[in-house]
Design an enzyme around this catalytic site. Structure first.
Site, PDB file in Angstrom:
ATOM      1  CG  ASN A  48      79.588 -26.299  31.343  1.00  0.00           C
ATOM      2  OD1 ASN A  48      78.416 -25.682  31.345  1.00  0.00           O
ATOM      3  ND2 ASN A  48      80.191 -26.605  32.356  1.00  0.00           N
ATOM      4  NE  ARG A 377      73.396 -15.276  31.192  1.00  0.00           N
ATOM      5  CZ  ARG A 377      73.457 -15.891  29.397  1.00  0.00           C
ATOM      6  NH1 ARG A 377      72.469 -15.934  28.932  1.00  0.00           N
ATOM      7  NH2 ARG A 377      74.590 -15.699  29.148  1.00  0.00           N
ATOM      8  NE  ARG A 407      77.290 -16.296  22.868  1.00  0.00           N
ATOM      9  CZ  ARG A 407      78.126 -15.560  21.769  1.00  0.00           C
ATOM     10  NH1 ARG A 407      77.576 -15.537  20.590  1.00  0.00           N
ATOM     11  NH2 ARG A 407      79.303 -15.230  22.010  1.00  0.00           N
ATOM     12  CG  HIS A 437      77.832  -8.739  31.303  1.00  0.00           C
ATOM     13  ND1 HIS A 437      78.711  -8.852  32.554  1.00  0.00           N
ATOM     14  CD2 HIS A 437      77.364  -9.829  31.271  1.00  0.00           C
ATOM     15  CE1 HIS A 437      78.751 -10.012  32.817  1.00  0.00           C
ATOM     16  NE2 HIS A 437      77.828 -10.709  32.209  1.00  0.00           N
ATOM     17  CE1 TYR A 470      74.326 -20.309  37.960  1.00  0.00           C
ATOM     18  CE2 TYR A 470      74.453 -17.993  37.041  1.00  0.00           C
ATOM     19  CZ  TYR A 470      74.164 -19.351  37.015  1.00  0.00           C
ATOM     20  OH  TYR A 470      73.974 -20.088  35.838  1.00  0.00           O
ATOM     21  NE  ARG A 566      82.844 -20.353  36.914  1.00  0.00           N
ATOM     22  CZ  ARG A 566      81.929 -19.594  36.382  1.00  0.00           C
ATOM     23  NH1 ARG A 566      81.347 -18.631  37.299  1.00  0.00           N
ATOM     24  NH2 ARG A 566      81.855 -19.352  34.934  1.00  0.00           N
ATOM     25  CG  HIS A 594      78.151 -15.472  38.547  1.00  0.00           C
ATOM     26  ND1 HIS A 594      77.547 -14.263  38.610  1.00  0.00           N
ATOM     27  CD2 HIS A 594      78.208 -16.018  37.273  1.00  0.00           C
ATOM     28  CE1 HIS A 594      77.285 -13.725  37.332  1.00  0.00           C
ATOM     29  NE2 HIS A 594      77.738 -14.730  36.432  1.00  0.00           N
TER      30      HIS A 594
END
Length: 731
Positions: A48, A377, A407, A437, A470, A566, A594
């Protein structure tokens, strides 16, 4: 609202993110978590922080050079001021990380898993490791001396190096650099005790004197460089006369070459080495960081995998398996079930299999005319992409929006986009300046000359791997108006024109932020009229100032606001007269929170949406995002139960305080770990559904031409539900 300009109402985005990563680090220090799971949290903390420096510190570094007088619209800090605060907080985090790894190492040693100290080896260990270095490592090393004939090498992003300071007999001093990241197994296990290990860079550091014949090593250190990875794709497009995917491929290559933003050392480093490296890399001393623990904690995942294969169950979480949804009947086609009732899947507690089955079914269904889907993703081995390829090969019209700007997933998405195109799928790459997205699927069918739709809207990616890690929601519906709205959204993407004229689905960048502000305003009006007013939100981040200011206004009007956030929260809560009606809780646990849920209004009049969008300016204004209303009252109740359970969490939840810090939620109530309790609930629902199905009479299939089969032997009695759950969760 001039009062809202008071800085105490806001928190800087970057500093708030660092507090989130601290909460991740605190999991590595939590003795109630199995030992090697704590090591995984330490590895996550490290990755991270690496990404944070590559992106956020990279962006601020650019801003400090190009627009040094710009200020953050919430904390009123300049780029330079933000960087100074980031570096100070990072040094404090590194100290905590070093202490955490020291404790973990001691605890692992107590379990026989030992990260050896090379200064305290036995004779047997010394002989093996020196021979291993000479025979297996030394022949593969490529050291480089830095002098007039050997220019300073390019140092790759996040790769580990040894830097040595060498002296010759003539007293000349020069530097040498040894790459140690490429072509080696990083963890070196001892053959006579496979639970003891050293790291490759430590071994090379110990024996690097063997490399430089004719020199004396006067100083040596382990180091690595972090480079800026924030490339503006739109700017790259202006400089290339090539298609978008080719630009992205070039961008991924260029990212590895961008300017350094940080240099890290493990252990001590001489002033000469630090000065020379900073000079060559054009880094100031404030970007130099010292660690006592390994610089790259990624080895923790490999170590855990090795130990898991060796069978050490007490050091890991007990395995949990995503359960069959109680809303889905196994063995039946998905499309008729969705036509019968809306289906909501809750990951990772429930399995993703029904959604994958839907795609596979659509690929073969002769009534299916087209499939339109967004991909942000996806897994490395994606059943979802395989289903889309199968649909195209079966002659379906398949349109897929592959976002190449996801990313650090660009390379994976480039590979899949090529595979899709080769199969005949129409692939498009986003919507101009807007990153796509959204998590949206529309299946169009013709049934008895009538057009109908199956629409899916999700809060998380179409990724089988992350669906087990998630927490996300997946809504599947045959609502015609949802399908028509979804088709409009896709047509807008395919024609380069973002839409806002949808009836039920809400899409950024056009209509989502106005919708959120409008619904907050309606609660403000209700509160001012003396009626009960409430807002409940679950998101990953809150950074958009317009939304924050509207929430402050709502709090001041008396609206009761509860939020599960979060990560980043740029709003200060509990400020008297301003935000004292706002509660913010963060949950960091076994799974990554998530899902995004917005609820406006009290229970009897609430509007509920699930969405792919956080309350961030980039999501609301610079991305294509989709939110879907939950219209089925049973599903609304199920989601509200989920939210209420998370607000009751007193094991993993932490409450945001008015000073921007977080404290654990503690009370006298029985312990509630919301993630584990949601898994228990999924097991209970699956068990109950199986029991109900088993109790239904089965109509015999008559086969006149064959003798009747003997009755089947009675099934073995099912284990009691609570016995099963107690065994699974060690209760």
């Amino acid at each position: 609202m001039n009062d809202n300009m008071n800085p105490i109402l806001y928190q800087n985005r970057e500093l708030s993110w660092l507090k989130f990563n601290l909460r991740v680090l605190e999991q590595a220090c939590d003795g109630s978590i199995p030992l090697l799971e704590r090591l995984k949290f330490l590895s996550i903390f490290g990755s991270n922080l690496d990404e944070f420096f590559m992106i956020r510190v990279g962006t601020l570094t650019d801003a400090s050079l190009l627009d040094p007088d710009a200020i953050d619209n919430k904390s009123l800090m300049s780029p330079a001021e933000q960087l100074e605060a980031i570096f100070a907080d990072t040094r404090a985090l590194i100290e905590k990380k070093d202490a955490a790894y020291k404790r973990l190492s001691a605890d692992m040693a107590g379990e026989g898993i030992e990260h050896l100290d090379l200064s305290m080896l036995t004779e047997e260990q010394t002989v093996f490791l020196e021979n291993y270095f000479r025979g297996e490592i030394l022949p593969m090393l490529s050291p480089q001396i830095i002098d007039k004939h050997h220019p300073f090498p390019f140092l790759r992003n996040k790769e580990t190096y040894i830097c040595t300071q060498l002296k010759t007999k003539g007293e000349f001093v020069k530097l040498a650099i040894i790459p140690v990241s490429t072509g080696f197994d990083r963890i070196v296990y001892l053959p006579f005790d496979k639970n003891k290990f050293v790291l490759l860079e430590e071994l090379v550091l110990r024996y690097c004197e063997h490399i430089f014949q004719g020199y004396v090593v006067v100083a040596k250190t382990i180091f690595r460089v972090t480079r800026n990875a924030d490339i503006n794709v739109d700017e790259a497009m202006y400089d290339h006369d090539m298609d978008y995917r080719s630009v992205m491929e070039e961008m991924v290559k260029n990212r590895r070459k961008l300017m350094p933003v940080r240099i890290e050392f493990q252990g001590e480093a001489s002033e000469a080495i630090i000065d020379q490296l900073c000079k060559k890399l054009e880094l100031t001393r404030d970007r130099v960081f010292f660690n006592l623990s390994p610089l790259d904690m990624g080895f923790g995942f490999a170590l855990c995998s090795k130990m898991e294969r060796r069978g050490l169950p007490g050091l890991f979480y007990p395995p949990l398996t995503p359960q069959d949804s109680s809303l889905v009947t196994p063995g039946r086609p998905m499309i008729p079930q969705i036509e019968d009732h809306d289906i909501l899947l809750s990951y990772p507690f429930e399995s993703m299999k029904p959604f994958i089955s839907l795609l596979l079914e659509a690929a073969d269904d002769p009534t299916v005319l087209s499939i339109k889907m967004t991909l942000y993703r996806v897994a490395r081995e994606s059943q979802i992409v395989s289903a889309l390829i199968k649909a195209a090969e079966n002659g379906k019209e398949v349109h897929v929006v592959v976002e190449l700007r996801a990313r650090f997933d660009e390379e994976n998405n480039i590979i899949w986009s090529k595979r899709l195109e080769e199969a005949g799928v129409n692939v498009v790459y986003g919507l101009g300046e807007y990153k796509v997205h959204s998590k949206l699927l529309v299946i169009t069918r013709r049934v008895e000359e009538k057009i109908c739709f199956i629409t899916q809207i999700g809060t998380g990616n179409y990724n089988e791997s992350t669906a087990r890690l998630y927490t996300d929601l997946c809504l599947m519906t045959a609502d015609r108006e949802f399908g028509e709205d979804g088709t409009r959204i896709f047509n807008g993407i395919l024609t380069g024109n973002p839409v806002g004229d949808t009836k039920y689905l809400v899409a950024a960048p056009v209509s989502m932020k106005p919708m959120v502000l409008r619904f907050i305003e309606q609660e403000i009006i209700a509160a001012r009229e003396g009626r009960p007013a409430a807002i409940t939100v679950k998101i990953n981040s809150l950074t958009d100032k317009d939304v924050i200011d509207k929430l402050i206004e709502a709090s001041m009007a008396g609206v009761k606001i509860r939020m599960i956030i979060r990560g980043i929260c740029c709003l200060r809560v509990g400020v008297p007269g301003h935000t004292d009606n706002i509660e913010v809780v963060s949950i960091v646990g076994r799974f990554l929170e998530h899902s995004r849920i917005y609820v406006f209004g009290t229970p009897e009049r609430s509007r509920m949406y699930i969405s792919s969008a956080d309350f961030m300016t980039r999501n609301m204004e610079r991305r294509v995002e989709v939110a879907a209303p939950i219209r089925d009252e049973k599903l609304k109740a199920r989601i509200m139960n989920l939210l209420d359970l998370e607000f009751s969490d007193n094991v993993k939840a932490k409450r945001l305080l008015s000073d921007g810090e977080y404290e654990p939620v503690k009370n006298d109530k029985p312990p509630i770990d919301s993630q584990i309790d949601l898994f228990k609930l999924a097991y209970m629902r699956a068990e109950e559904s199986a029991r109900v199905r088993a109790s239904r009479p089965v109509q015999p299939v008559m086969r006149p031409a064959q003798p009747q089969a003997a009755p089947a032997a009675p099934a073995a009695p099912r284990r009691g539900l609570w016995d099963k759950i107690r065994a699974l969760f060690h209760k």
